[in-house]
Write a protein that holds these residues in place. Structure first.
Motif: not given
Length: 119
Positions: A26-30, A36-41
């Motif tokens: 759910g975090s945004a790409h820098p 947004t990231y669909p999974l933990d990365y």
């Protein structure tokens, strides 16, 4: 054609490395805030990939956090190729990651499922 030694070597690399999640689900790409990231990365600490950073990892929600696929990516903007590990990803999560890497005209990804792995 199956290559069990390849997958065993990746398993060993994962066992010997610490997984660092620096981009939670759910975090945004820098650089691209709308993405947004669909999974933990994250990455495997003290490893290196073609971009000079740690080996990239997508972490899914399956109870067994074993390696079930890799995604090979080509990024035309960065002019690089990388391999990303998928740990404990369900079929739906694998599709989310594949879609994530194929939504841009400048980045494409190819899924390589682990033989015999059923998420």
């Amino acid at each position: 054609m199956e290559h069990p030694d390849f997958w065993s070597a990746l398993d060993e690399l994962i066992r010997r490395s610490q997984l660092v999640i620096d981009r939670p689900r759910g975090s945004a790409h820098p650089r691209f805030p709308a993405l947004t990231y669909p999974l933990d990365y994250g990455y495997l600490a003290q490893t290196s990939s073609t971009d000079g950073e740690g080996v990239d990892v997508w972490q899914g929600s399956a109870p067994a956090q074993s390696l079930n696929a890799i995604i090979c990516t080509v990024d035309l903007e960065k002019r690089d190729i990388e391999v990303k590990l998928l740990l404990g990803c369900t079929r739906e999560e694998i599709q989310l990651v594949l879609d994530f890497h194929n939504r841009s005209p400048s980045m494409k990804g190819l899924l390589v499922p682990r033989p015999g792995s059923t998420p």
